[in-house]
Scaffold this active site. Structure first.
Site, PDB file in Angstrom:
ATOM      1  CE1 TYR A 138      -8.032   7.464  -7.650  1.00 37.14           C
ATOM      2  CE2 TYR A 138      -6.805   7.451  -5.589  1.00 37.14           C
ATOM      3  CZ  TYR A 138      -7.902   7.040  -6.340  1.00 37.14           C
ATOM      4  OH  TYR A 138      -8.836   6.215  -5.783  1.00 37.14           O
ATOM      5  CB  CYS A 154      -5.692  -0.536  13.928  1.00 39.84           C
ATOM      6  SG  CYS A 154      -5.311   1.165  14.361  1.00 39.84           S
ATOM      7  CB  CYS A 157      -3.479  -2.147  10.216  1.00 39.67           C
ATOM      8  SG  CYS A 157      -2.403  -1.120   9.186  1.00 39.67           S
ATOM      9  CG  ASP A 355      -8.934   1.839  -1.696  1.00 40.44           C
ATOM     10  OD1 ASP A 355      -8.712   2.018  -2.900  1.00 40.44           O
ATOM     11  OD2 ASP A 355      -8.424   2.521  -0.791  1.00 40.44           O
ATOM     12  CE  LYS A 362      -9.273   6.586  -0.684  1.00 47.38           C
ATOM     13  NZ  LYS A 362      -7.978   6.665  -1.397  1.00 47.38           N
TER      14      LYS A 362
HETATM   15  C1  LIG Z   1      -6.934   7.269  -0.927  1.00 52.78           C
HETATM   16  C2  LIG Z   1      -5.772   7.529  -1.727  1.00 52.78           C
HETATM   17  C3  LIG Z   1      -5.454   8.828  -2.100  1.00 52.78           C
HETATM   18  C4  LIG Z   1      -6.280  10.033  -1.693  1.00 52.78           C
HETATM   19  O1  LIG Z   1      -7.558   9.953  -2.251  1.00 52.78           O
HETATM   20  P1  LIG Z   1      -8.605  11.138  -2.043  1.00 52.78           P
HETATM   21  O2  LIG Z   1      -9.872  10.577  -2.605  1.00 52.78           O
HETATM   22  O3  LIG Z   1      -8.089  12.305  -2.806  1.00 52.78           O
HETATM   23  O4  LIG Z   1      -8.692  11.426  -0.585  1.00 52.78           O
HETATM   24  C5  LIG Z   1      -4.335   9.031  -2.876  1.00 52.78           C
HETATM   25  N1  LIG Z   1      -3.565   7.995  -3.278  1.00 52.78           N
HETATM   26  C6  LIG Z   1      -3.848   6.718  -2.938  1.00 52.78           C
HETATM   27  C7  LIG Z   1      -2.973   5.635  -3.404  1.00 52.78           C
HETATM   28  C8  LIG Z   1      -4.974   6.445  -2.141  1.00 52.78           C
HETATM   29  O5  LIG Z   1      -5.246   5.186  -1.794  1.00 52.78           O
HETATM   30  S1  SF4 Z   2      -1.222   2.496   9.997  1.00 51.06           S
HETATM   31 FE1  SF4 Z   2      -2.517   0.770  10.581  1.00 51.06          FE
HETATM   32  S2  SF4 Z   2      -1.961   0.282  12.700  1.00 51.06           S
HETATM   33 FE2  SF4 Z   2      -1.143   2.326  12.238  1.00 51.06          FE
HETATM   34  S3  SF4 Z   2      -2.732   3.740  12.981  1.00 51.06           S
HETATM   35 FE3  SF4 Z   2      -3.127   3.389  10.794  1.00 51.06          FE
HETATM   36  S4  SF4 Z   2      -4.605   1.676  10.750  1.00 51.06           S
HETATM   37 FE4  SF4 Z   2      -3.682   1.731  12.810  1.00 51.06          FE
END
Ligand SMILES: *Cc1c(COP(=O)(O)O)cnc(C)c1O
Ligand code: SF4
Length: 393
Positions: A138, A154, A157, A355, A362
């Site tokens: 962004y 997690c 993840c 995403d 997003k």
């Molecule tokens: C989610 C994300 C953000 C932050 O997004 P917001 O909608 O401002 O919370 C910034 N950069 C990347 C690459 C993201 O995935």
């Molecule tokens: S980075 Fe991945 S494994 Fe680490 S706290 Fe976040 S979701 Fe969990």
């Protein structure tokens, strides 16, 4: 009313929000399995970190593993580490094979499945990586990965490919490169410090890192993305919180997924952060068998609000390899969103987002309230399903 009664009332889930089972769990961490560990140690994050459960034998001491779990632990060992803090492990209901805490922390067979369409880099974070450790997708903000370690790994993840891999640990010069990139890009006014979990760094290193970001004049806002309030709330000592508060405006993004994670310890941490102006926002991930019911999301979010943590995003699980067993149909996600809007405070209603695979960013998913729209009027239904109209112009 004494101070401690007031605090108990505030930190514990309100009985009206919780069924009989929940009331037993929330408020009393079932740490009886560590009965010989004195409170000073139990509440010391270093002890928690040192005594993490990492092997089949460690886990078997608290829950009887299913064959599938045992298979999955062996099968994932080389790819994505397993670790649980005793604190988080104590939230597992050992009698319930479908316990939502267990499902998030102990590998299951689904994790070994590679599905058609699964991606190693589901969000195209590498595609938008101008230097290692920075994703700049962004215009005005970047993600800055400062470590690959976490107290609990997690199973859902999104950054499995990188997180917990010791060979890809964010090296010192990588941090320097990230800082140099941000310093050289005046359009970056917002930095999300992420990982891994940045709270696995020492206070000294975090202080240095945040200080270095603060020293860049065009960086206005810093966001600290951490699951420690959920998996290791003891990490936020008074000294740590005071250190963080030196770097304002600093926001905290965290990741509660289920009301079983809503403990008095977590409440104390969220409230201590809020007391120092460290506004907390929650990023929940919608996970099959964990929180894919409106009632679970509602209870969790209402509790978070009471700790002054605002539900921010509800994420559709992405297409990361090995998490297809967590995927919830988008229709179900939308139904959950519809069930939230109206019955509970709008403050408890997050934005549901997907995403976009490959790095599209997003995209908000909104339940369809509009029945028809033309030049004359918009026809829609309200939260109770009643029909209303509004002039289009
Ligand atoms: C989610 C994300 C953000 C932050 O997004 P917001 O909608 O401002 O919370 C910034 N950069 C990347 C690459 C993201 O995935
Ligand atoms: S980075 Fe991945 S494994 Fe680490 S706290 Fe976040 S979701 Fe969990």
């Amino acid at each position: 009313m004494t101070q401690s009664t007031v605090q108990d009332l505030q930190t514990q889930a309100h009985p009206s929000e919780l069924g009989p089972v929940a009331r037993d769990v929330v408020g009393a961490s079932p740490r009886s399995l560590w009965a010989d560990v004195p409170d000073e140690l139990w509440n010391d994050w270093r002890w928690q970190q040192r005594n993490r459960l990492r092997t089949v034998a460690d886990i078997e001491a608290i829950v009887r593993l299913t064959d599938g779990e045992r298979l999955a632990i062996a099968g994932t060992a080389g790819a994505f580490r397993m670790a649980l803090t005793p604190y988080y492990a104590a939230l597992i209901d050992s009698d319930d094979p479908d316990c939502p805490v267990r499902a998030q922390a102990i590998p299951r067979e689904g994790e070994l499945v590679r599905q058609e369409g699964d991606l190693d880099d589901p969000l195209g974070e590498e595609r938008f990586m101008p230097v290692p450790g920075i994703t700049h997708r962004y215009p005005d903000r970047v993600l800055f990965y400062v470590t690959h370690n976490c107290p609990v790994y997690c199973r859902h993840c999104t950054r499995k490919r990188k997180v917990s891999d010791p060979t890809s640990a964010a090296a010192h010069d990588q941090l320097a490169m990230g800082l140099a990139y941000i310093a050289a890009h005046p359009e970056v006014r917002d930095v999300l410090v992420s990982g891994g979990d940045p709270m696995t760094l020492s206070d000294e290193r975090l202080d240095q890192l945040l200080g270095a970001l603060r020293a860049i004049p065009h960086v206005e806002v810093i966001r600290l993305c951490t699951r420690n309030p959920v998996t290791l709330p003891q990490r936020f000592t008074d000294a740590t919180i005071a250190m963080l508060a030196k770097h304002h405006p600093l926001y905290v993004h965290t990741h509660f997924n289920h009301w079983k994670e809503c403990t008095p310890e977590a409440a104390r941490t969220l409230r201590a952060l809020a007391d120092r102006g460290l506004n907390c926002a929650n990023q929940m991930v919608l996970l099959k068998g964990v929180n894919d019911e409106a009632d679970i999301v509602r209870r969790t979010n209402v509790w978070l609000l009471r700790q002054r943590c605002r539900p921010y995003y509800l994420f559709q699980a992405d297409l990361a390899t090995g998490i297809s067993h967590f995927r919830v149909p988008v229709e179900k996600g939308l139904a959950i969103m519809r069930a939230l809007r109206g019955p509970v405070s709008g403050m408890a209603v997050p934005t549901y987002v997907i995403d976009a695979p490959g790095g599209g960013g997003k995209i908000p998913m909104v339940p369809d309230y509009v029945q028809s729209r033309d030049d004359e009027r918009v026809v829609f239904t309200n939260w109770q399903g009643e029909r209303y109209e509004y002039p289009a112009r």
